[in-house]
Design a protein around this motif. Structure first.
Motif, mmCIF file in Angstrom:
data_model
loop_
_atom_site.group_PDB
_atom_site.id
_atom_site.type_symbol
_atom_site.label_atom_id
_atom_site.label_comp_id
_atom_site.label_asym_id
_atom_site.label_seq_id
_atom_site.Cartn_x
_atom_site.Cartn_y
_atom_site.Cartn_z
ATOM 1 N N LEU A 38 0.824 -1.211 0.000
ATOM 2 C CA LEU A 38 0.000 0.000 0.000
ATOM 3 C C LEU A 38 0.860 1.264 0.000
ATOM 4 C CD1 LEU A 38 -2.822 -0.995 2.511
ATOM 5 C CD2 LEU A 38 -3.136 -0.418 0.095
ATOM 6 N N SER A 39 1.868 1.312 0.863
ATOM 7 C CA SER A 39 2.703 2.507 0.924
ATOM 8 C C SER A 39 3.576 2.636 -0.320
ATOM 9 C CB SER A 39 3.563 2.507 2.183
ATOM 10 O OG SER A 39 4.439 1.398 2.204
ATOM 11 N N LEU A 40 4.048 1.506 -0.853
ATOM 12 C CA LEU A 40 4.850 1.550 -2.078
ATOM 13 C C LEU A 40 4.035 2.114 -3.238
ATOM 14 C CD1 LEU A 40 6.662 -1.913 -1.882
ATOM 15 C CD2 LEU A 40 7.666 0.345 -1.453
ATOM 16 N N ASP A 41 2.804 1.632 -3.388
ATOM 17 C CA ASP A 41 1.962 2.093 -4.493
ATOM 18 C C ASP A 41 1.428 3.499 -4.248
ATOM 19 O OD1 ASP A 41 2.410 -0.331 -5.710
ATOM 20 O OD2 ASP A 41 0.556 -1.239 -4.982
ATOM 21 N N ARG A 42 1.180 3.835 -2.974
ATOM 22 C CA ARG A 42 0.706 5.187 -2.664
ATOM 23 C C ARG A 42 1.767 6.220 -3.018
ATOM 24 N NH1 ARG A 42 -0.972 9.369 -2.744
ATOM 25 N NH2 ARG A 42 -2.201 10.572 -1.237
ATOM 26 N N ALA A 43 3.024 5.877 -2.859
ATOM 27 C CA ALA A 43 4.106 6.811 -3.167
ATOM 28 C C ALA A 43 4.167 7.142 -4.651
ATOM 29 C CB ALA A 43 5.445 6.242 -2.702
ATOM 30 N N ARG A 44 3.565 6.298 -5.484
ATOM 31 C CA ARG A 44 3.573 6.520 -6.936
ATOM 32 C C ARG A 44 2.385 7.353 -7.398
ATOM 33 N NH1 ARG A 44 4.525 0.663 -6.877
ATOM 34 N NH2 ARG A 44 6.773 0.265 -7.038
ATOM 35 N N GLU A 45 1.432 7.611 -6.496
ATOM 36 C CA GLU A 45 0.221 8.331 -6.868
ATOM 37 C C GLU A 45 0.206 9.733 -6.261
ATOM 38 O OE1 GLU A 45 -2.853 4.521 -7.175
ATOM 39 O OE2 GLU A 45 -3.227 6.119 -5.724
ATOM 40 N N SER A 46 -0.065 10.714 -7.082
ATOM 41 C CA SER A 46 -0.188 12.073 -6.552
ATOM 42 C C SER A 46 -1.501 12.249 -5.796
ATOM 43 C CB SER A 46 -0.099 13.101 -7.682
ATOM 44 O OG SER A 46 -1.111 12.868 -8.655
ATOM 45 N N GLU A 47 -2.521 11.523 -6.222
ATOM 46 C CA GLU A 47 -3.814 11.518 -5.544
ATOM 47 C C GLU A 47 -4.193 10.067 -5.256
ATOM 48 O OE1 GLU A 47 -5.540 14.116 -4.602
ATOM 49 O OE2 GLU A 47 -4.385 15.691 -5.596
ATOM 50 N N LEU A 48 -4.926 9.868 -4.176
ATOM 51 C CA LEU A 48 -5.349 8.524 -3.806
ATOM 52 C C LEU A 48 -6.391 8.028 -4.811
ATOM 53 C CD1 LEU A 48 -4.852 6.440 -1.535
ATOM 54 C CD2 LEU A 48 -6.820 7.400 -0.356
ATOM 55 N N SER A 49 -6.065 6.958 -5.549
ATOM 56 C CA SER A 49 -6.936 6.471 -6.618
ATOM 57 C C SER A 49 -8.090 5.642 -6.066
ATOM 58 C CB SER A 49 -6.136 5.619 -7.597
ATOM 59 O OG SER A 49 -5.691 4.424 -6.961
ATOM 60 N N ALA A 50 -9.113 5.478 -6.903
ATOM 61 C CA ALA A 50 -10.269 4.651 -6.516
ATOM 62 C C ALA A 50 -9.834 3.208 -6.269
ATOM 63 C CB ALA A 50 -11.338 4.713 -7.605
ATOM 64 N N GLY A 118 6.217 12.201 2.035
ATOM 65 C CA GLY A 118 5.600 13.260 1.255
ATOM 66 C C GLY A 118 4.163 13.032 0.855
ATOM 67 N N PRO A 119 3.789 11.821 0.365
ATOM 68 C CA PRO A 119 2.406 11.612 -0.054
ATOM 69 C C PRO A 119 1.370 11.787 1.050
ATOM 70 C CG PRO A 119 3.827 9.926 -0.998
ATOM 71 C CD PRO A 119 4.666 10.699 -0.021
ATOM 72 N N ALA A 120 1.802 11.735 2.296
ATOM 73 C CA ALA A 120 0.854 11.890 3.403
ATOM 74 C C ALA A 120 0.566 13.346 3.740
ATOM 75 C CB ALA A 120 1.383 11.184 4.647
ATOM 76 N N VAL A 121 1.404 14.257 3.281
ATOM 77 C CA VAL A 121 1.292 15.648 3.734
ATOM 78 C C VAL A 121 -0.031 16.272 3.312
ATOM 79 C CG1 VAL A 121 2.263 17.962 3.520
ATOM 80 C CG2 VAL A 121 3.781 16.003 3.891
ATOM 81 N N LYS A 122 -0.428 16.109 2.057
ATOM 82 C CA LYS A 122 -1.686 16.714 1.609
ATOM 83 C C LYS A 122 -2.874 16.111 2.350
ATOM 84 C CE LYS A 122 -4.552 17.864 -2.384
ATOM 85 N NZ LYS A 122 -5.805 17.474 -1.684
ATOM 86 N N THR A 123 -2.872 14.779 2.490
ATOM 87 C CA THR A 123 -3.961 14.123 3.204
ATOM 88 C C THR A 123 -4.074 14.644 4.627
ATOM 89 O OG1 THR A 123 -3.730 12.108 1.891
ATOM 90 C CG2 THR A 123 -4.826 11.897 4.020
ATOM 91 N N MET A 124 -2.939 14.742 5.310
ATOM 92 C CA MET A 124 -2.955 15.220 6.696
ATOM 93 C C MET A 124 -3.357 16.680 6.785
ATOM 94 S SD MET A 124 0.292 13.359 8.477
ATOM 95 C CE MET A 124 -0.181 14.043 10.071
ATOM 96 N N THR A 125 -2.892 17.484 5.831
ATOM 97 C CA THR A 125 -3.258 18.905 5.826
ATOM 98 C C THR A 125 -4.762 19.068 5.635
ATOM 99 O OG1 THR A 125 -1.081 19.511 4.939
ATOM 100 C CG2 THR A 125 -2.858 21.127 4.714
#
Length: 221
Positions: A38-50, A118-125
Motif C-alpha cells: 500500500l505505501s509503495l503504491d501510494r508513493a507513486r500516486e499524486s492523488e489517492l486512486s479509486a 511526502g504523499p501523506a502531507v496533503k492528506t494530513m493537511t
C-alpha cells in the motif's frame, strides 16, 4: 476481550504503536494486518486512486471479520479510504492523527508538523483543515518535510532518521506546538525535544487513548 486490529501500510509504524498499547492499554488484544505494498503504491500516486481506496477498504473489512471491536490505521496517507471504511463498518475506525490534532489545537493556534512521507502531507493537511473548521478554530498548520529520513528508517538506521528529523525542528520553534506527523516519526520525539522548548506531540499514545475511550464507550451502549 477488546480486540483491536492495527492496519499497517509500512512495517516502520508497527513498533511505536505496540509500545503505546503496552503503556496505555495493555489489556487490549492487538492484531496486526500489514500490506506494505500500500505505501509503495501510494508513493507513486499524486492523488489517492479509486483502486487504492478499494484495496484499503477490503483489507479493513478483512480485519473487522476477525471480531474486531475497533480498527486503528497507522499510516497517515489514506484519509479518504479511512473515511469510507468508517462509513461501512459498525465499530470505531480511527485515523492515526485525529487524536494528536485534538491535543495540538488545544495548546495553540500555530501548529508545526515534521513529516517524512511526502504523499501523506496533503492528506494530513486536509484532515487538519477539516478538523479546525469543525471546531471553529483559527489554528494553522506549518509543515516541514524531512527528505530521506524515512528511507533511512526503512533500512534500519533509526539513529540517522532521528538526527535528520531533529535537525529541522528549529524551523518550527516559533510555533505553539510541534507534532510528529507519522507513527514512525515518533521515534525522533526525544531528539526533537532537545532542539526546542515548545511541546512536541506524537501520534501513537494519543491514538491509543482515543481508541480505548471509543471502544469502552461503545461497549457500555
Amino acid at each position: 476481550m477488546n480486540r483491536i486490529v492495527l492496519l499497517h501500510a509500512t512495517p516502520v509504524a508497527m513498533a511505536p504503536i505496540h509500545t503505546a498499547f503496552s503503556e496505555v492499554w495493555p489489556e487490549a488484544k492487538t492484531v496486526n494486518l500489514l500490506d506494505d505494498g500500500l505505501s509503495l503504491d501510494r508513493a507513486r500516486e499524486s492523488e489517492l486512486s479509486a483502486g487504492m481506496i478499494d484495496r484499503f477498504v477490503q483489507l479493513g473489512k478483512y480485519g473487522f471479520a476477525q471480531q474486531a471491536q475497533g480498527i486503528l490505521i497507522t499510516c497517515s496517507a489514506f484519509g479518504p479510504a479511512i473515511d469510507r471504511l468508517s462509513e461501512e463498518l459498525p465499530v470505531p475506525v480511527h485515523k492515526p492523527n485525529e487524536a494528536m490534532f485534538m491535543e495540538a489545537v488545544a495548546q495553540g493556534n500555530h501548529i508545526g508538523m515534521l513529516a517524512t512521507f511526502g504523499p501523506a502531507v496533503k492528506t494530513m493537511t486536509d484532515e487538519f483543515t477539516d478538523y479546525v473548521a469543525q471546531q471553529g478554530s483559527k489554528a494553522k498548520l506549518t509543515t516541514v518535510l524531512v527528505e530521506d529520513a524515512i528511507d533511512l528508517l526503512k533500512r534500519g538506521d533509526a539513529e540517522s532518521h532521528n538526527r535528520l528529523v531533529a535537525a529541522r525542528a528549529k524551523e518550527l520553534a516559533h510555533c505553539d506546538v510541534i507534532i510528529l506527523a507519522h507513527f514512525s516519526t515518533s521515534r525522533a520525539a526525544e531528539s526533537v525535544r532537545q532542539q526546542v522548548t515548545i511541546p512536541v506531540l506524537t501520534a501513537p499514545h494519543a491514538a491509543v487513548k482515543r481508541m480505548k475511550a471509543s471502544v469502552l464507550a461503545a461497549a457500555k451502549g
